[in-house]
Design an enzyme around this catalytic site. Structure first.
Site, PDB file in Angstrom:
ATOM      1  N   CYS A 110      69.101  42.335  74.877  1.00 11.46           N
ATOM      2  CA  CYS A 110      68.220  42.246  73.867  1.00 11.46           C
ATOM      3  C   CYS A 110      68.899  42.838  72.511  1.00 11.46           C
ATOM      4  CB  CYS A 110      67.040  42.766  74.202  1.00 11.46           C
ATOM      5  SG  CYS A 110      65.651  42.298  72.920  1.00 11.46           S
ATOM      6  N   GLY A 124      69.048  28.389  77.718  1.00 15.40           N
ATOM      7  CA  GLY A 124      67.923  28.857  76.907  1.00 15.40           C
ATOM      8  C   GLY A 124      67.137  27.888  76.092  1.00 15.40           C
ATOM      9  N   ARG A 125      67.597  27.852  74.922  1.00 16.57           N
ATOM     10  CA  ARG A 125      66.931  27.379  73.893  1.00 16.57           C
ATOM     11  C   ARG A 125      67.018  25.784  74.109  1.00 16.57           C
ATOM     12  NH1 ARG A 125      70.224  29.946  69.302  1.00 16.57           N
ATOM     13  NH2 ARG A 125      71.411  29.624  70.758  1.00 16.57           N
TER      14      ARG A 125
HETATM   15  C1  FMN Z   1      62.729  33.858  71.741  1.00 12.61           C
HETATM   16  C2  FMN Z   1      63.745  34.477  72.408  1.00 12.61           C
HETATM   17  C3  FMN Z   1      63.457  35.392  73.575  1.00 12.61           C
HETATM   18  C4  FMN Z   1      64.410  35.974  74.494  1.00 12.61           C
HETATM   19  N1  FMN Z   1      64.060  36.637  75.336  1.00 12.61           N
HETATM   20  C5  FMN Z   1      64.856  37.322  76.268  1.00 12.61           C
HETATM   21  C6  FMN Z   1      64.337  37.982  77.323  1.00 12.61           C
HETATM   22  O1  FMN Z   1      63.005  38.645  77.285  1.00 12.61           O
HETATM   23  N2  FMN Z   1      65.135  38.618  78.086  1.00 12.61           N
HETATM   24  C7  FMN Z   1      66.752  38.314  78.005  1.00 12.61           C
HETATM   25  O2  FMN Z   1      67.398  38.834  78.717  1.00 12.61           O
HETATM   26  N3  FMN Z   1      67.097  37.417  77.118  1.00 12.61           N
HETATM   27  C8  FMN Z   1      66.255  36.976  76.317  1.00 12.61           C
HETATM   28  N4  FMN Z   1      66.510  35.963  75.231  1.00 12.61           N
HETATM   29  C9  FMN Z   1      68.262  35.527  75.254  1.00 12.61           C
HETATM   30  C10 FMN Z   1      68.164  34.327  76.022  1.00 12.61           C
HETATM   31  O3  FMN Z   1      67.778  34.407  77.484  1.00 12.61           O
HETATM   32  C11 FMN Z   1      69.655  33.896  75.908  1.00 12.61           C
HETATM   33  O4  FMN Z   1      70.564  34.841  76.487  1.00 12.61           O
HETATM   34  C12 FMN Z   1      69.911  33.286  74.588  1.00 12.61           C
HETATM   35  O5  FMN Z   1      68.868  32.587  73.817  1.00 12.61           O
HETATM   36  C13 FMN Z   1      71.197  32.524  74.707  1.00 12.61           C
HETATM   37  O6  FMN Z   1      71.089  31.477  75.420  1.00 12.61           O
HETATM   38  P1  FMN Z   1      70.863  29.943  74.738  1.00 12.61           P
HETATM   39  O7  FMN Z   1      71.869  29.926  73.566  1.00 12.61           O
HETATM   40  O8  FMN Z   1      71.150  28.967  75.633  1.00 12.61           O
HETATM   41  O9  FMN Z   1      69.544  30.075  74.036  1.00 12.61           O
HETATM   42  C14 FMN Z   1      65.676  35.454  74.454  1.00 12.61           C
HETATM   43  C15 FMN Z   1      66.252  34.490  73.265  1.00 12.61           C
HETATM   44  C16 FMN Z   1      65.401  33.823  72.519  1.00 12.61           C
HETATM   45  C17 FMN Z   1      65.857  32.806  71.545  1.00 12.61           C
END
Ligand code: FMN
Length: 314
Positions: free
Chosen positions: A98, A223-224
């Site tokens: 985080c 994720g997103r």
């Molecule tokens: C709005 C938001 C909230 C997130 N909350 C968490 C979380 O609670 N725990 C965690 O390990 N990662 C959290 N992340 C990170 C995501 O799990 C992920 O690692 C990150 O978005 C990169 O992946 P992506 O490019 O596929 O989105 C969060 C990301 C976003 C955008």
């Protein structure tokens, strides 16, 4: 290949996990992070983050949901993990990624990556506090400001007994800025034998294959992109197995989203407007009609009005 739905605080909650796992392609979910300070949290907190625990720890489609803990105290992380254990979760994940200032100022999340020994102590404490049958996994970034300590961090985590590790291939200083450095993970997959899951900037089927190839991983975490293209996981899986997959068109997808919002509203009466706007802001990157709809609804603050606008489509 396995595909995991990334934890996302304020976004991927119980209802979203149910929806995404119903849409298909996902093998595991992780809850939003549960902040562990120097206290023992009551069971109801864990149940609030993961209502799935009341039904065997799986979504309605039977996909396991790991509970994610975040905290900097080995002692309290262990004590809380022991309490979670009573609820029989399919697994416990530890958040070391985080980037938020509030979290990192309070010795949590990615800040812990500056101290690989402490990372190892936290994992060891959680691992020792729960039955060996419960998998303990971790999620990290490449490092805090650079990836210089990545190998050392992973060494400590593996030594402490995690069964799998997800790597968001960016540092904390990179936050969410593209690109994700998938190739940096290659040295880790070559050295360690536990499954490493690659995460970050996987927006398409081609991205998924590039991330796997460059990182040497076998599994991915989305994720997103799950919000932008809700059936991406199913499409990637179909390509992997050489089968055809027919994605929903925009009107069909919008129907699914509206049904989800109706269900979710029963539990969170005030949440429809924000969630609709939040999600449309992601969808408009993949579905042009979502942009028109986003502009139409962006000032709506009333739930009934929002449902009317969504039902009428564009
Ligand atoms: C709005 C938001 C909230 C997130 N909350 C968490 C979380 O609670 N725990 C965690 O390990 N990662 C959290 N992340 C990170 C995501 O799990 C992920 O690692 C990150 O978005 C990169 O992946 P992506 O490019 O596929 O989105 C969060 C990301 C976003 C955008």
């Amino acid at each position: 290949m396995r595909i995991f739905l990334a934890p996302m605080e304020g976004v991927i909650d119980y209802e979203m996990r149910n929806l995404f796992t119903q849409l298909g392609g996902f093998d595991r979910c992780v809850t939003e992070f549960i902040r562990v300070n120097d206290q023992l949290l009551p069971e109801r907190v864990f149940l609030r983050y993961s209502p799935e625990l009341e039904r065997g720890g799986v979504t309605d489609s039977g996909v396991p949901v790991y509970l994610q803990l975040l905290g900097g105290s080995p002692k309290f992380m262990g004590l809380n993990a022991a309490r979670v254990q009573v609820l029989e979760p399919p697994g416990i994940d530890i958040n070391f990624g985080c980037p938020s200032n509030t979290v990192t100022r309070n010795n949590g999340g990615s800040r812990l990556l500056l101290d690989p020994q402490l990372v190892g102590d936290i994992v060891a404490s959680v691992r020792e506090s729960v039955d060996p049958s419960i998998p303990v996994t971790a999620k990290i970034r490449l490092g805090f400001s650079n990836a210089d300590s990545l190998e050392c961090i992973v060494d400590k985590i593996v030594e402490a007994g995690v069964s799998e590790l997800s790597i968001h291939a960016r540092t904390r200083e990179d936050r969410y800025k593209p690109p994700a450095y998938w190739a940096t993970v290659k040295a880790i997959t070559e050295k360690f034998s536990i499954p490493i899951i690659i995460n970050g900037e996987i927006w398409s089927i081609d991205n998924a294959y590039s991330a796997l190839e460059q990182s040497g991983c076998r599994d991915i975490m989305l994720g997103r992109s799950a919000l932008t293209t809700p059936q991406l996981a199913a499409c990637i899986k179909a390509r992997h197995s050489g089968s055809e997959f027919q994605e929903m068109d925009w009107p069909e997808l919008l129907d699914v989203i509206v049904c989800y919002l109706y269900d979710a509203e029963k539990k969170h009466p005030d949440f429809v407007c924000n969630r609709s706007k939040q999600w449309l802001a992601f969808l408009l990157n993949a579905y042009p009609p979502a942009l028109t709809l986003f502009h139409k609804v962006k000032r709506i603050k009333n739930t009934k009005e929002m449902f009317n606008a969504l039902r009428s489509g564009i």
